[in-house]
Design a protein around this motif. Structure first.
Motif, PDB file in Angstrom:
ATOM      1  N   GLU A 198      44.652  35.620  32.549  1.00  9.40           N
ATOM      2  CA  GLU A 198      43.628  34.809  31.882  1.00  9.40           C
ATOM      3  C   GLU A 198      43.107  35.406  30.586  1.00  9.40           C
ATOM      4  N   GLY A 199      42.848  36.723  30.548  1.00  8.80           N
ATOM      5  CA  GLY A 199      42.156  37.298  29.409  1.00  8.80           C
ATOM      6  C   GLY A 199      40.720  36.809  29.377  1.00  8.80           C
ATOM      7  N   ALA A 200      40.157  36.658  28.146  1.00  2.00           N
ATOM      8  CA  ALA A 200      38.778  36.175  28.000  1.00  2.00           C
ATOM      9  C   ALA A 200      37.848  36.892  28.969  1.00  2.00           C
ATOM     10  N   TRP A 201      37.963  38.207  29.010  1.00  6.45           N
ATOM     11  CA  TRP A 201      37.313  38.991  30.067  1.00  6.45           C
ATOM     12  C   TRP A 201      35.786  38.928  30.007  1.00  6.45           C
ATOM     13  N   ASP A 202      35.240  38.662  28.808  1.00  6.95           N
ATOM     14  CA  ASP A 202      33.781  38.600  28.682  1.00  6.95           C
ATOM     15  C   ASP A 202      33.332  37.318  28.003  1.00  6.95           C
ATOM     16  N   LYS A 203      34.148  36.278  28.072  1.00  7.88           N
ATOM     17  CA  LYS A 203      33.838  35.026  27.385  1.00  7.88           C
ATOM     18  C   LYS A 203      33.180  34.010  28.317  1.00  7.88           C
ATOM     19  N   ASP A 204      32.341  33.180  27.724  1.00  9.02           N
ATOM     20  CA  ASP A 204      31.743  32.026  28.414  1.00  9.02           C
ATOM     21  C   ASP A 204      31.084  32.410  29.735  1.00  9.02           C
ATOM     22  N   LYS A 232      31.534  35.070  31.791  1.00  9.65           N
ATOM     23  CA  LYS A 232      32.218  35.905  32.777  1.00  9.65           C
ATOM     24  C   LYS A 232      31.674  37.332  32.726  1.00  9.65           C
ATOM     25  N   SER A 233      31.574  37.959  33.893  1.00  6.81           N
ATOM     26  CA  SER A 233      31.104  39.341  33.988  1.00  6.81           C
ATOM     27  C   SER A 233      32.272  40.262  34.323  1.00  6.81           C
ATOM     28  N   PRO A 234      32.098  41.587  34.225  1.00  5.01           N
ATOM     29  CA  PRO A 234      33.194  42.518  34.494  1.00  5.01           C
ATOM     30  C   PRO A 234      33.589  42.557  35.970  1.00  5.01           C
ATOM     31  N   SER A 235      34.885  42.643  36.191  1.00 10.79           N
ATOM     32  CA  SER A 235      35.425  42.885  37.528  1.00 10.79           C
ATOM     33  C   SER A 235      35.745  44.366  37.671  1.00 10.79           C
ATOM     34  N   ILE A 236      36.184  44.759  38.844  1.00  9.76           N
ATOM     35  CA  ILE A 236      36.554  46.163  39.050  1.00  9.76           C
ATOM     36  C   ILE A 236      37.742  46.556  38.185  1.00  9.76           C
ATOM     37  N   TRP A 237      38.590  45.585  37.817  1.00 12.14           N
ATOM     38  CA  TRP A 237      39.718  45.898  36.939  1.00 12.14           C
ATOM     39  C   TRP A 237      39.273  46.027  35.493  1.00 12.14           C
ATOM     40  N   ASP A 238      38.309  45.227  35.072  1.00 11.09           N
ATOM     41  CA  ASP A 238      37.718  45.433  33.749  1.00 11.09           C
ATOM     42  C   ASP A 238      37.102  46.830  33.682  1.00 11.09           C
ATOM     43  N   HIS A 239      36.368  47.176  34.716  1.00 11.06           N
ATOM     44  CA  HIS A 239      35.679  48.473  34.733  1.00 11.06           C
ATOM     45  C   HIS A 239      36.674  49.628  34.722  1.00 11.06           C
ATOM     46  N   LEU A 240      37.702  49.543  35.551  1.00 13.78           N
ATOM     47  CA  LEU A 240      38.681  50.632  35.626  1.00 13.78           C
ATOM     48  C   LEU A 240      39.426  50.804  34.306  1.00 13.78           C
ATOM     49  N   SER A 263      44.885  32.174  41.044  1.00 13.94           N
ATOM     50  CA  SER A 263      43.657  32.626  41.693  1.00 13.94           C
ATOM     51  C   SER A 263      42.449  32.325  40.825  1.00 13.94           C
ATOM     52  N   ILE A 264      41.322  32.226  41.482  1.00 14.65           N
ATOM     53  CA  ILE A 264      40.034  32.064  40.818  1.00 14.65           C
ATOM     54  C   ILE A 264      39.416  33.449  40.635  1.00 14.65           C
ATOM     55  N   ALA A 265      38.881  33.700  39.451  1.00 12.51           N
ATOM     56  CA  ALA A 265      38.161  34.948  39.195  1.00 12.51           C
ATOM     57  C   ALA A 265      36.726  34.783  39.689  1.00 12.51           C
ATOM     58  N   TRP A 266      36.381  35.517  40.725  1.00 12.86           N
ATOM     59  CA  TRP A 266      35.030  35.484  41.288  1.00 12.86           C
ATOM     60  C   TRP A 266      34.000  35.672  40.171  1.00 12.86           C
ATOM     61  N   THR A 267      34.294  36.588  39.242  1.00 11.89           N
ATOM     62  CA  THR A 267      33.356  36.905  38.167  1.00 11.89           C
ATOM     63  C   THR A 267      33.195  35.777  37.154  1.00 11.89           C
ATOM     64  N   ARG A 268      34.135  34.854  37.128  1.00 12.59           N
ATOM     65  CA  ARG A 268      34.021  33.720  36.205  1.00 12.59           C
ATOM     66  C   ARG A 268      33.169  32.608  36.802  1.00 12.59           C
ATOM     67  N   ILE A 269      33.100  32.563  38.116  1.00 14.39           N
ATOM     68  CA  ILE A 269      32.321  31.537  38.810  1.00 14.39           C
ATOM     69  C   ILE A 269      30.909  32.040  39.096  1.00 14.39           C
ATOM     70  N   LEU A 270      30.810  33.277  39.599  1.00 14.37           N
ATOM     71  CA  LEU A 270      29.527  33.885  39.950  1.00 14.37           C
ATOM     72  C   LEU A 270      29.401  35.219  39.222  1.00 14.37           C
ATOM     73  N   PRO A 271      28.882  35.218  38.004  1.00 14.21           N
ATOM     74  CA  PRO A 271      28.850  36.445  37.198  1.00 14.21           C
ATOM     75  C   PRO A 271      28.085  37.594  37.838  1.00 14.21           C
ATOM     76  N   SER A 272      27.052  37.300  38.613  1.00 11.29           N
ATOM     77  CA  SER A 272      26.314  38.371  39.275  1.00 11.29           C
ATOM     78  C   SER A 272      27.008  38.835  40.542  1.00 11.29           C
ATOM     79  N   GLY A 273      28.019  38.075  40.973  1.00 13.63           N
ATOM     80  CA  GLY A 273      28.667  38.335  42.249  1.00 13.63           C
ATOM     81  C   GLY A 273      28.016  37.582  43.388  1.00 13.63           C
ATOM     82  N   GLY A 325      32.745  28.596  33.655  1.00 15.54           N
ATOM     83  CA  GLY A 325      33.866  29.037  34.483  1.00 15.54           C
ATOM     84  C   GLY A 325      34.357  27.938  35.394  1.00 15.54           C
ATOM     85  N   VAL A 326      33.434  27.209  35.988  1.00 11.88           N
ATOM     86  CA  VAL A 326      33.795  26.072  36.838  1.00 11.88           C
ATOM     87  C   VAL A 326      34.591  25.048  36.036  1.00 11.88           C
TER      88      VAL A 326
END
Length: 490
Positions: free
Chosen positions: A39-45, A47-55, A97-107, A116-117
């Motif tokens: 997908e990319g767009a890791w911080d767009k519209d 979306k919050s960081p995932s564990i892969w963004d963080h790593l 797959s759906i990115a959890w962080t794109r749907i629920l930025p706080s988790g 994201g929806v």
């Protein structure tokens, strides 16, 4: 009409063709990707960081080429082009797959990100418009970093957070999505993420963290299944299942020790998650060995958590069919010099793995081409778990991407599919679908962009992330149309 037929046919019975070189007409073919990988767009519209963004941002040296999925294939913006490629291939379905962080930025469920929806609704609508069935994975490894900071999957509360996220996805997309997978490859999530410091979050706590993770994931999966079954299935009329990964294990020698440890390893590697779902509880050999090792190491109780009887009943039967990811086979032999003091998943088994040097190699050193191993594996699954319906949710081969004429990939798919056909016709294994990994080259986790699994080449040096079909596209297009992996069918 094709989509309506798909819902009915793929999940009901098996009508085998008399021509055993072909898959039956009701057999379904598709391809797969995952959110972080394309997908990319890791911080767009929103979306919050995932564990892969963080790593990848905090430890770029952990990735072979030091790169990340910030842009990847840019599919957040190029999803219509992706769907055009799917249409060109002639697939029946597309697994993403759906990115959890794109749907629920706080988790958490308190804040829904409607941008994201909108993205996933647009993708699903584009698929349906082109007569392609969406198969949606709720969790493909990209946990919100906010939840990891609470302990991630080692924290039992994650069962509740995943249940809330799953329920929301069913509400948002379930009127259009009829095939759901809960968790992709839970063994690798736990062993590689919380056990041996490979995948995000890259913790090194094998023999403890991985078992805690697995315990939570199984309960989280079961919660999602029951939520769908109790609250949504009647109206939405879909199916839901888990995706398990299994690389077949073969005794290195005919010695009793190697034969026994191989069977033990199969139950640790696959039965860890398959047994609670299909048979109830962890495999007995796993329960006994971890308890024995734990006692000798001075632990007051087993490092493998224990399910209550209520939990055993709750988890058992929570999959409509078996999603199976497989890529290769390994030789297995007994560890000669076992050290009981060492705490770890592999030490609990007491085994080593290797390859036969005669097996054909690929660009990924640990993945050899062993199609006959796939047939053995399918027969073992049938005999161990009372003939479950199997849906291949990933199968593929990596190369280094130096040529668009990927003849070895074509050979891989042809031989794998022939093995699957043999399993269906000669061993009476129930297989109803096959998913190639992957639609296109993408971010391949800790390998970065060094390994290429795609049917389509992606130019990651181009701002446009230009997609170009490889030779395998023509082969797969013909396979999807004729249901025949070899020329002689015609």
């Amino acid at each position: 009409m094709r989509l309506l037929l798909f819902h009915h046919i793929v999940l009901s019975g098996y009508i085998f063709s008399e021509a055993t070189k072909k898959f039956p007409d009701n057999f379904k073919f598709g391809v797969a990707t995952s959110s972080y990988q394309i997908e990319g767009a890791w911080d767009k519209d929103g979306k919050s960081p995932s564990i892969w963004d963080h790593l990848t941002h905090t430890r770029p040296w952990h990735i072979e080429d030091g790169r990340n999925g910030d842009i990847a294939c840019d599919s957040y913006y190029k999803y219509k082009e992706d769907v055009r490629m799917l249409k060109e291939l002639g697939v029946d379905f597309y697994r993403f797959s759906i990115a959890w962080t794109r749907i629920l930025p706080s988790g958490f469920i308190n804040t829904i990100n409607w941008d994201g929806v909108k993205y996933y609704n647009n993708l699903i609508d584009e698929l349906l418009k082109n007569n392609i069935e969406p198969m949606v994975t709720l969790y493909h490894w990209d946990l919100p970093q906010t939840l990891q900071e609470l302990g991630g999957w080692t924290n039992p509360i994650m069962e509740e957070y995943f249940a809330e996220y799953a329920r929301l996805c069913f509400k948002l997309f379930g009127d259009k999505v009829k095939l759901w997978t809960t968790i992709n490859e839970p063994r690798l999530v736990c062993l590689m993420g919380y056990g041996i410091n490979v995948m995000a979050p890259a913790y090194n706590n094998t023999g403890i963290g991985d078992y805690l993770c697995g315990h939570t994931l199984l309960k989280a999966h079961a919660r999602a299944y029951h939520i769908y079954d109790d609250e949504f299935r009647k109206d939405q009329k879909g199916k839901i299942f888990i995706v398990l990964e299994f690389q077949w294990l073969i005794p290195k020698t005919n010695s009793t020790a190697d034969i026994n440890v191989t069977e033990t390893a199969r139950h640790f590697m696959f039965g860890w998650f398959a047994n609670p779902i299909y048979l109830g509880n962890y495999p007995k050999v796993m329960i006994d060995l971890v308890a024995e090792r734990s006692a000798k190491q001075g632990f007051p109780k087993s490092r493998l958590p224990k399910f209550t009887e209520k939990e055993i009943d709750y988890i058992k039967g929570t999959t409509d069919f078996l999603g199976l990811n497989t890529y290769t086979s390994f030789l297995t032999n007994s560890e000669e010099f076992y050290d009981y003091k060492m705490v770890g998943f592999e030490n609990d088994i007491g085994f080593q793995i290797s390859h036969d040097p005669a097996w054909e190699a690929t660009a990924q050193p640990q993945f050899k081409i062993v199609p006959w191993g796939t047939r053995q594996m399918l027969k073992w699954i049938k005999e161990t778990y009372d003939s479950p319906e199997i849906f291949f949710t990933e199968n593929g081969m990596a190369d280094n991407g130096t040529s668009l004429d990927d003849q070895l990939r074509i050979k891989f798919y042809r031989e794998q599919l022939k093995a699957v056909l043999d399993s269906m016709h000669k061993d009476d294994v129930k297989v109803s679908g096959y998913t190639a990994w992957s639609l296109m080259d993408n971010f391949e986790w800790v390998s970065g962009y060094n390994l290429k699994f795609g049917l389509y080449h992606v130019d990651f040096t181009s701002p446009n992330r230009t997609r170009t079909p490889k030779s395998s596209v023509a082969y797969m297009r013909k396979l999807f149309k004729t249901h025949c992996p070899i020329e002689e069918c015609e």
